[in-house]
Structures are given as structure tokens and as C-alpha cells.
Design a protein around this motif. Structure first.
Motif, PDB file in Angstrom:
ATOM      1  N   ILE A  29       0.841  -1.198   0.000  1.00  0.00           N
ATOM      2  CA  ILE A  29       0.000   0.000   0.000  1.00  0.00           C
ATOM      3  C   ILE A  29       0.877   1.249   0.000  1.00  0.00           C
ATOM      4  O   ILE A  29       1.746   1.415   0.848  1.00  0.00           O
ATOM      5  N   PHE A  30       0.636   2.123  -0.984  1.00  0.00           N
ATOM      6  CA  PHE A  30       1.329   3.407  -1.069  1.00  0.00           C
ATOM      7  C   PHE A  30       0.536   4.482  -0.344  1.00  0.00           C
ATOM      8  O   PHE A  30       1.077   5.253   0.437  1.00  0.00           O
ATOM      9  N   SER A  31      -0.781   4.533  -0.596  1.00  0.00           N
ATOM     10  CA  SER A  31      -1.647   5.470   0.124  1.00  0.00           C
ATOM     11  C   SER A  31      -3.010   4.821   0.319  1.00  0.00           C
ATOM     12  O   SER A  31      -3.429   3.982  -0.474  1.00  0.00           O
ATOM     13  N   LEU A  32      -3.672   5.228   1.383  1.00  0.00           N
ATOM     14  CA  LEU A  32      -4.961   4.650   1.745  1.00  0.00           C
ATOM     15  C   LEU A  32      -5.859   5.744   2.289  1.00  0.00           C
ATOM     16  O   LEU A  32      -5.464   6.504   3.173  1.00  0.00           O
ATOM     17  N   GLU A  33      -7.059   5.833   1.727  1.00  0.00           N
ATOM     18  CA  GLU A  33      -8.058   6.789   2.207  1.00  0.00           C
ATOM     19  C   GLU A  33      -9.374   6.041   2.336  1.00  0.00           C
ATOM     20  O   GLU A  33      -9.854   5.444   1.373  1.00  0.00           O
ATOM     21  N   ILE A  34      -9.954   6.064   3.528  1.00  0.00           N
ATOM     22  CA  ILE A  34     -11.252   5.442   3.765  1.00  0.00           C
ATOM     23  C   ILE A  34     -12.216   6.539   4.165  1.00  0.00           C
ATOM     24  O   ILE A  34     -11.982   7.260   5.130  1.00  0.00           O
ATOM     25  N   VAL A  35     -13.304   6.678   3.389  1.00  0.00           N
ATOM     26  CA  VAL A  35     -14.296   7.713   3.635  1.00  0.00           C
ATOM     27  C   VAL A  35     -15.570   7.027   4.113  1.00  0.00           C
ATOM     28  O   VAL A  35     -16.129   6.191   3.408  1.00  0.00           O
ATOM     29  N   ASP A  36     -16.021   7.404   5.307  1.00  0.00           N
ATOM     30  CA  ASP A  36     -17.223   6.812   5.888  1.00  0.00           C
ATOM     31  C   ASP A  36     -18.164   7.942   6.292  1.00  0.00           C
ATOM     32  O   ASP A  36     -17.970   8.587   7.315  1.00  0.00           O
ATOM     33  N   GLU A  37     -19.170   8.207   5.447  1.00  0.00           N
ATOM     34  CA  GLU A  37     -20.133   9.262   5.701  1.00  0.00           C
ATOM     35  C   GLU A  37     -21.483   8.643   5.997  1.00  0.00           C
ATOM     36  O   GLU A  37     -21.864   7.635   5.391  1.00  0.00           O
ATOM     37  N   LEU A  38     -22.215   9.247   6.908  1.00  0.00           N
ATOM     38  CA  LEU A  38     -23.527   8.748   7.299  1.00  0.00           C
ATOM     39  C   LEU A  38     -24.476   8.691   6.107  1.00  0.00           C
ATOM     40  O   LEU A  38     -24.614   9.649   5.360  1.00  0.00           O
ATOM     41  N   PRO A  41     -22.431   4.718   1.160  1.00  0.00           N
ATOM     42  CA  PRO A  41     -21.550   3.552   1.256  1.00  0.00           C
ATOM     43  C   PRO A  41     -20.137   3.984   1.642  1.00  0.00           C
ATOM     44  O   PRO A  41     -19.670   5.045   1.223  1.00  0.00           O
ATOM     45  N   LYS A  42     -19.478   3.158   2.432  1.00  0.00           N
ATOM     46  CA  LYS A  42     -18.087   3.430   2.788  1.00  0.00           C
ATOM     47  C   LYS A  42     -17.250   3.272   1.517  1.00  0.00           C
ATOM     48  O   LYS A  42     -17.428   2.329   0.757  1.00  0.00           O
ATOM     49  N   THR A  43     -16.369   4.236   1.273  1.00  0.00           N
ATOM     50  CA  THR A  43     -15.528   4.243   0.081  1.00  0.00           C
ATOM     51  C   THR A  43     -14.070   4.198   0.489  1.00  0.00           C
ATOM     52  O   THR A  43     -13.677   4.807   1.476  1.00  0.00           O
ATOM     53  N   SER A  44     -13.278   3.468  -0.291  1.00  0.00           N
ATOM     54  CA  SER A  44     -11.854   3.386  -0.037  1.00  0.00           C
ATOM     55  C   SER A  44     -11.093   3.657  -1.333  1.00  0.00           C
ATOM     56  O   SER A  44     -11.432   3.096  -2.376  1.00  0.00           O
ATOM     57  N   ILE A  45     -10.108   4.526  -1.249  1.00  0.00           N
ATOM     58  CA  ILE A  45      -9.238   4.804  -2.385  1.00  0.00           C
ATOM     59  C   ILE A  45      -7.852   4.331  -1.978  1.00  0.00           C
ATOM     60  O   ILE A  45      -7.251   4.853  -1.035  1.00  0.00           O
ATOM     61  N   ILE A  46      -7.371   3.303  -2.674  1.00  0.00           N
ATOM     62  CA  ILE A  46      -6.135   2.626  -2.289  1.00  0.00           C
ATOM     63  C   ILE A  46      -5.162   2.685  -3.454  1.00  0.00           C
ATOM     64  O   ILE A  46      -5.493   2.268  -4.564  1.00  0.00           O
ATOM     65  N   SER A  47      -3.966   3.202  -3.206  1.00  0.00           N
ATOM     66  CA  SER A  47      -2.900   3.162  -4.206  1.00  0.00           C
ATOM     67  C   SER A  47      -1.868   2.143  -3.750  1.00  0.00           C
ATOM     68  O   SER A  47      -1.475   2.129  -2.581  1.00  0.00           O
ATOM     69  N   ILE A  48      -1.461   1.284  -4.678  1.00  0.00           N
ATOM     70  CA  ILE A  48      -0.467   0.260  -4.340  1.00  0.00           C
ATOM     71  C   ILE A  48       0.725   0.367  -5.280  1.00  0.00           C
ATOM     72  O   ILE A  48       0.602   0.780  -6.428  1.00  0.00           O
ATOM     73  N   LEU A 110      -7.041   1.977  -6.774  1.00  0.00           N
ATOM     74  CA  LEU A 110      -8.334   1.294  -6.754  1.00  0.00           C
ATOM     75  C   LEU A 110      -9.348   2.169  -6.029  1.00  0.00           C
ATOM     76  O   LEU A 110      -9.054   2.684  -4.952  1.00  0.00           O
ATOM     77  N   THR A 111     -10.508   2.338  -6.606  1.00  0.00           N
ATOM     78  CA  THR A 111     -11.624   2.973  -5.912  1.00  0.00           C
ATOM     79  C   THR A 111     -12.605   1.863  -5.594  1.00  0.00           C
ATOM     80  O   THR A 111     -13.087   1.171  -6.493  1.00  0.00           O
ATOM     81  N   CYS A 112     -12.871   1.674  -4.304  1.00  0.00           N
ATOM     82  CA  CYS A 112     -13.704   0.557  -3.855  1.00  0.00           C
ATOM     83  C   CYS A 112     -14.857   1.095  -3.011  1.00  0.00           C
ATOM     84  O   CYS A 112     -14.728   2.118  -2.350  1.00  0.00           O
ATOM     85  N   LYS A 113     -15.971   0.361  -3.049  1.00  0.00           N
ATOM     86  CA  LYS A 113     -17.135   0.717  -2.228  1.00  0.00           C
ATOM     87  C   LYS A 113     -17.630  -0.529  -1.524  1.00  0.00           C
ATOM     88  O   LYS A 113     -17.525  -1.631  -2.056  1.00  0.00           O
TER      89      LYS A 113
END
Length: 145
Positions: A29-38, A41-48, A110-113
Motif C-alpha cells: 500500500i502506497f496510500s490509503l483513504e477510507i471515507v465513511d459518511e452517514l 456507502p463506505k468508500t476506499s481509495i487505495i494506491s499500491i 483502486l476505488t472501492c465501495k
């Protein structure tokens, strides 16, 4: 949380495979961002890191990194805390972008939900509901509204 303590894994059809740097067991993993808004859906942007061992190879297949063409749309992925083994994110891949960074080399973003996006996108307007009456005989328990 340091990124070296987070591990990305993908489901290859029969087991979870960790995304690690070549010839090591450390996280790629190079960078990781997890966005969780009420209400969303929880979203994750992961760079590897996707460094190739032969970047100047004349063959395109030899110049690719180890994770090129591995990830597909809707592939299950998870991010776990490598120390406590807590699952920080579990969902599916929605987009894949391969890019080159002059300082770090090839990266895959990767953009994941998570699966709540499925509930949001699949509405049940007009569908039949059911009433379950537990006070009657078992042959007449389930009836349409």
C-alpha cells in the motif's frame, strides 16, 4: 495508523491473497483513504506499488508490474490492520487506474465501495411483501400483504 500496518487483500476465487511488495511480506500500500459518511456507502481509495522488475524490457508483458491485470471490476477486497487483524474496509472494486509517479514508479489506484451501495442502487418499489403469522398452523403461515 502507519500504512505498513495495513494490508490489502483480494479474493482470487478460492482464497484471500495479500498485496505485498515483490520478494517481501510487507504491504504494497502506497496510500490509503477510507471515507465513511452517514447514509452513504463506505468508500476506499487505495494506491499500491506495482513496480516491475524489468522496466526497460522490450516485451510489454515483462515490463508489467506484478499486479497489472490482477484487479477486475467488482472483485472483493479488504483492508485489515496487520497487527490486530481488524477489518478496516470490506467491499468491491469499482474502478482501476494505473499510473506512473516519477518518484515512486508504477502505481495502481483502486476505488472501492462497500456493499451498502448495492442496497442503495437496488430499490424494491412495488415488490410483494409478506406477512408471517406465527399464531396459525404451519401450512398457512406466509401470506401476501
Amino acid at each position: 495508523m502507519p500504512l505498513k500496518k495495513s494490508m490489502l487483500s483480494y479474493w482470487d476465487g478460492d482464497s484471500w491473497e495479500n498485496v505485498v511488495r515483490p520478494d517481501t511480506t510487507s504491504s504494497a500500500i502506497f496510500s490509503l483513504e477510507i471515507v465513511d459518511e452517514l447514509g452513504l456507502p463506505k468508500t476506499s481509495i487505495i494506491s499500491i506499488f506495482n513496480a516491475t522488475t524489468q522496466p526497460f524490457s522490450g516485451s510489454a508483458s515483462s515490463a508489467k508490474g506484478p499486479y497489472t491485470d490482477i484487479f477486475t471490476d467488482f472483485m472483493p477486497v479488504r483492508v485489515i490492520d496487520d497487527e490486530s487483524k481488524d477489518i478496516l474496509f470490506y467491499g468491491v472494486v469499482y474502478s482501476i487506474k494505473e499510473s506512473f509517479n516519477t518518484n515512486y514508479g508504477m502505481l495502481i489506484t483502486l476505488t472501492c465501495k462497500d456493499h451498502l451501495v448495492e442496497l442503495r442502487d437496488n430499490l424494491s418499489h412495488g415488490e410483494v411483501g409478506y406477512n408471517i403469522d406465527t399464531s396459525v398452523a404451519t401450512s398457512a403461515v406466509v401470506t401476501n400483504f
